[in-house]
Write a protein that holds these residues in place. Structure first.
Motif, PDB file in Angstrom:
ATOM      1  N   ASP A  16      48.564 -67.139 -15.030  1.00  0.00           N
ATOM      2  CA  ASP A  16      49.056 -68.500 -15.275  1.00  0.00           C
ATOM      3  C   ASP A  16      48.227 -69.554 -14.553  1.00  0.00           C
ATOM      4  O   ASP A  16      47.940 -70.623 -15.109  1.00  0.00           O
ATOM      5  N   LYS A  64      59.433 -71.238  -6.816  1.00  0.00           N
ATOM      6  CA  LYS A  64      59.367 -70.513  -8.078  1.00  0.00           C
ATOM      7  C   LYS A  64      59.040 -69.045  -7.889  1.00  0.00           C
ATOM      8  O   LYS A  64      58.978 -68.294  -8.857  1.00  0.00           O
ATOM      9  N   GLU A 113      50.903 -78.966  -8.697  1.00  0.00           N
ATOM     10  CA  GLU A 113      51.374 -78.133  -7.591  1.00  0.00           C
ATOM     11  C   GLU A 113      50.262 -77.253  -7.036  1.00  0.00           C
ATOM     12  O   GLU A 113      50.259 -76.927  -5.846  1.00  0.00           O
ATOM     13  N   ASN A 132      52.436 -79.995 -14.532  1.00  0.00           N
ATOM     14  CA  ASN A 132      53.168 -79.896 -13.260  1.00  0.00           C
ATOM     15  C   ASN A 132      52.590 -78.771 -12.396  1.00  0.00           C
ATOM     16  O   ASN A 132      52.440 -78.927 -11.173  1.00  0.00           O
ATOM     17  N   LEU A 133      52.284 -77.657 -13.057  1.00  0.00           N
ATOM     18  CA  LEU A 133      51.708 -76.536 -12.326  1.00  0.00           C
ATOM     19  C   LEU A 133      50.346 -76.909 -11.747  1.00  0.00           C
ATOM     20  O   LEU A 133      50.011 -76.523 -10.615  1.00  0.00           O
ATOM     21  N   LEU A 143      56.166 -79.492 -24.347  1.00  0.00           N
ATOM     22  CA  LEU A 143      56.889 -79.031 -23.169  1.00  0.00           C
ATOM     23  C   LEU A 143      56.017 -78.087 -22.344  1.00  0.00           C
ATOM     24  O   LEU A 143      55.963 -78.189 -21.112  1.00  0.00           O
ATOM     25  N   GLN A 144      55.306 -77.195 -23.031  1.00  0.00           N
ATOM     26  CA  GLN A 144      54.416 -76.282 -22.320  1.00  0.00           C
ATOM     27  C   GLN A 144      53.313 -77.045 -21.595  1.00  0.00           C
ATOM     28  O   GLN A 144      52.942 -76.706 -20.462  1.00  0.00           O
ATOM     29  N   SER A 151      53.506 -80.090 -20.506  1.00  0.00           N
ATOM     30  CA  SER A 151      54.118 -80.770 -19.355  1.00  0.00           C
ATOM     31  C   SER A 151      54.269 -79.809 -18.178  1.00  0.00           C
ATOM     32  O   SER A 151      53.976 -80.163 -17.026  1.00  0.00           O
ATOM     33  N   GLN A 152      54.728 -78.617 -18.501  1.00  0.00           N
ATOM     34  CA  GLN A 152      54.871 -77.614 -17.445  1.00  0.00           C
ATOM     35  C   GLN A 152      53.511 -77.257 -16.848  1.00  0.00           C
ATOM     36  O   GLN A 152      53.374 -77.072 -15.634  1.00  0.00           O
ATOM     37  N   ARG A 153      52.518 -77.173 -17.706  1.00  0.00           N
ATOM     38  CA  ARG A 153      51.178 -76.855 -17.245  1.00  0.00           C
ATOM     39  C   ARG A 153      50.657 -77.958 -16.315  1.00  0.00           C
ATOM     40  O   ARG A 153      50.020 -77.681 -15.294  1.00  0.00           O
TER      41      ARG A 153
END
Length: 783
Positions: free
Chosen positions: A577, A570, A531, A527-528, A520-521, A523-525
């Motif tokens: 990050d 966000k 972006e 996405n980040l 999950l982390q 995946s978020q990374r």
């Protein structure tokens, strides 16, 4: 005395018509001329036999080479017939008892012994019928005379001899064909030559047959042999025949054959005779083997027990076999060459395949072979396995500081340690650089995989020597357990890599197990990361500036440029990050260029708009990342940006961390000198958190060091931290370097730093980072 010439004397037949190849008959001698021939006649009628004896004795007187023997029955003559020495001619007087038995035996008798039938006129039909079973002649008893009998005996012997000669020729041809087939049945040279010598020795009943193969200098080796006791073996003997010359080579190549029946009476060169006597040779037959027009070797046949005259048929047989052997040798050599070429090609293909699937430096399987093995592992049912992705934490520093040759030895030693540390069924591969992948096979459970991962970390941490250097490293490992959900090697490597980078983020020198939360982390990374690229294109990033003060005068002396990302949905995203992601993805390059361009442009606007506030002693500090610092054109890029924005080089300070400096130690000196030539100052950021080496501080053209905020925050809590800060300030003073303390937040911290003699500082006690529009007012307030 006989009126017939000696050359027409009959010769005895072989012992059996259908004798097998394994026991071929020898060439018979003319023994009938030397010791005569016995004429045996079978007649149960004694009165009649006496008359026939008289006629036969007179016939033998005419022939002068025979004697007469009488037997009343075939049974009585059986012992004599079974031992035809001297040679025998058999005469049967018909009728006899049991004619059918006679007919059954006649085929065998007539094939071995010349046969004449004599009968009364009334049994003429039986006699004529028996002629078809091999009898040489048929006579009627009332027409007999010594001359008729002599003529019948003579022609019977001649016909039998002719028949036997034809049989011998046919048998020889059959044997040649059979031996030739045996020779050509194999493409193995050793088998061909061994078959040849065995066949010739058996056929000729010789004591020794050998194949003599020439060497380039016309010496040679006995390469194959068939020999009987008690004669010694010559196999493997190397013979240097000093009498042998090119003349012999030419003769042999033209088909010369040497057939010596008695070496003691033959005209031989003394060295040849001596050579033959060394091997107990009495008679010698030498036939050349000529392969593709060149003398390859010799077929040598020895009679050691006694002299021997070699019959023309024997010589011809060996000559024919020599021709067939030469063909077979040529085919075998061509086949051997072809096999050698095929083997060489196969070896080349294997080497190329090995090179294509293995790392040339360490010899470990490479990425391609790793993927194949991973796919096999995935497809194997009921297999508990794990994947370890291992990265060396200090390889780049070793490689850059000590050179690639040391780095290569270092990697080779690491590869060997990994291979020794795992089980034989496990698989170790080098992915690239300092990254290795290990497939742990046949595991009991996850705990065993974790135990192995920790063991590898401990093993790799043991120092070792390479090229006079004592080296040591730590390793970071990502571990993923194989499950049925994984269908492709890429999926396993992705998750193992993810776990490894997670372990690096937690401090290195450890392992981390991949799990769903980590996914999950990631995946978020991801996405980040996506972006962030969009944010660069949309111009979402902004710059803020944190003031730097002189602690003694409280005067503002500079601004540190910091990048911020106010995300549209966000909110503000921390640099902690997005900066690491930018470093890993390479986005830091365009982002860093944008920061440098935008900050210099802003600084120029301030200097134009607020000349009284922005004096020459106010500088602009900009952080450089590792990837930026590794760019060969960095100095040129900075110079162009400064010129484009009319900012003097003396106003710019570039900040780099100790780790960046050590990673690029070889190229850093030149680059720092080039920056110094432009008037740009270099600042070591976060000093004390990295290598803190006095060596590079004293040998590189540096201007300032920044004490990391972690030391300032804890400075008043422990004496040790206070001493560290004091030591850094004292060191900088000795090296004539400026010092900036980061993270000043309290009055007591400021007071302590002043007491320690720290010249400059920044932090929330003075100001938080300011947006560009608030900087002029802040400057006026603190000018």
């Amino acid at each position: 005395m006989s009126k017939y010439s000696p050359e027409l004397q009959p010769t005895p037949p072989p012992q059996a018509w259908d004798q097998p190849l394994e026991h071929p008959s020898v060439q018979p001698s003319n023994s009938c001329q030397a010791s005569g021939m016995n004429v045996i006649f079978i007649d149960p009628n004694l009165h009649q036999a006496a008359h026939l004896q008289y006629l036969l004795d007179q016939a033998c007187d005419l022939l002068d080479f025979c004697q007469v023997e009488h037997y009343p029955s075939l049974e009585a003559a059986q012992a004599r017939l079974s031992n035809p020495t001297p040679p025998i001619l058999l005469i049967l007087i018909l009728p006899l008892k049991n004619p059918q038995v006679i007919i059954n035996q006649l085929d065998t008798i007539a094939s071995c012994i010349p046969l004449i039938l004599i009968s009364p006129p009334e049994h003429e039909s039986l006699g004529l019928a028996l002629l078809h079973f091999g009898a040489q002649d048929y006579l009627v008893n009332n027409e007999l005379s010594p001359r008729i009998l002599a003529r019948s005996i003579y022609y019977a012997q001649e016909r039998h001899r002719t028949k036997q000669a034809l049989w011998q020729k046919a048998e020889q041809e059959r044997l040649v064909i059979q031996i030739t087939q045996n020779i050509h049945a194999s493409l193995d040279l050793e088998t061909i030559l061994d078959t040849t010598v065995q066949a010739i020795r058996q056929f000729l009943k010789a004591d020794r047959v050998a194949i003599y193969r020439f060497r380039p200098n016309y010496s040679g080796t006995m390469v194959n042999e068939a020999v009987i006791a008690p004669w010694p073996s010559v196999l493997g003997d190397v013979i240097h025949d000093h009498c042998f010359s090119q003349n012999f080579v030419d003769q042999y190549q033209n088909g010369r054959i040497q057939a010596l029946g008695n070496i003691h009476t033959a005209k031989l060169h003394p060295c040849h005779k001596e050579l033959l006597q060394c091997y107990d040779v009495q008679a010698n037959l030498v036939v050349p083997i000529v392969v593709a027009g060149k003398l390859w070797g010799l077929i040598i046949t020895h009679q050691c027990s006694q002299p021997r005259e070699w019959a023309a048929e024997e010589v011809n047989l060996v000559r024919q076999l020599s021709t067939q052997v030469a063909i077979a040798i040529h085919q075998a050599e061509l086949y051997s060459q072809l096999q050698a070429e095929l083997n060489e090609r196969q070896e080349l293909e294997n080497r190329l395949r090995h090179q294509a699937q293995h790392d040339s430096l360490t010899g470990l399987p490479n990425r391609d072979l790793l993927f194949l093995r991973l796919q096999e592992t995935i497809e194997r049912p009921d297999n508990a396995y794990a994947i370890l992705c291992l990265d060396l934490d200090r390889f780049k520093t070793i490689n850059d500081s000590l050179g690639h040759s040391v780095g290569d030895v270092f990697l080779q030693e690491i590869a060997q340690r990994l291979k020794r540390a795992v089980s034989p069924q496990d698989f170790v591969a080098r992915m690239a650089g300092d990254e290795f992948v290990i497939i742990l096979d046949q595991l009991r459970d996850q705990a065993q995989a974790e135990t192995i991962a920790q063991y590898l970390i401990e093993r790799l941490a043991i120092p070792f020597k390479a090229n006079q250097y004592n080296l040591h490293t730590t390793a970071t490992i990502g571990l993923v357990m194989g499950t049925p959900d994984y269908q492709k090697p890429e999926e396993l490597l992705r998750d193992a890599d993810t776990a490894m980078y997670r372990a690096k983020g937690l401090g290195k020198n450890r392992y981390e197990v991949f799990n769903s939360q980590l996914y999950l982390q990631v995946s978020q990374r991801l996405n980040l990361e996506l972006e962030m690229w969009q944010a660069v294109e949309r111009g979402e990033f902004t710059l803020v500036y944190q003031p730097i003060f002189n602690l003694s005068t409280q005067k503002l002396v500079g601004l540190e440029t910091l990048v911020r990302w106010p995300h549209p949905t966000k909110g503000m995203i921390s640099p902690a990050d997005f900066i690491p992601i930018a470093e890993e993805t390479g986005l830091i390059i365009p982002l860093g260029t944008w920061v440098l361009q935008t900050a210099c442009q802003q600084f120029h606007l301030w200097r134009q708009s607020y000349p009284y506030e922005f004096t020459e002693d106010i500088g602009l500090s900009i952080n450089l990342s590792s990837k930026q610092f590794s760019q060969a054109a960095l100095v040129e890029q900075i110079s162009n940006i400064l010129k484009a924005n009319k900012v003097p080089g003396s106003c710019l300070k570039v900040e780099i961390t100790e780790s960046i400096l050590m990673e690029h130690l070889q190229s850093a000196r030149q680059m720092l000198h080039e920056l110094k030539a432009l008037g740009i100052q270099t600042v070591i950021d976060d000093f004390g958190t990295g290598y803190s080496s006095l060596s590079y501080l004293s040998h590189l053209p540096l201007d300032s060091i920044k004490i990391d905020r972690s030391f300032i925050t804890c400075m008043e809590q422990t004496p040790e931290n206070l001493e560290v800060v004091h030591a850094v300030i004292s060191l900088a003073q000795i090296l004539k370097l400026d010092v900036v303390a980061e993270g000043i937040e309290t009055d007591s911290q400021l007071a302590t730093l002043k007491t320690l003699g720290c010249p400059h500082g920044q932090g929330y006690w003075y100001s938080r980072p300011l947006p560009p529009e608030l900087v002029p007012a802040f400057l006026r307030e603190h000018s």
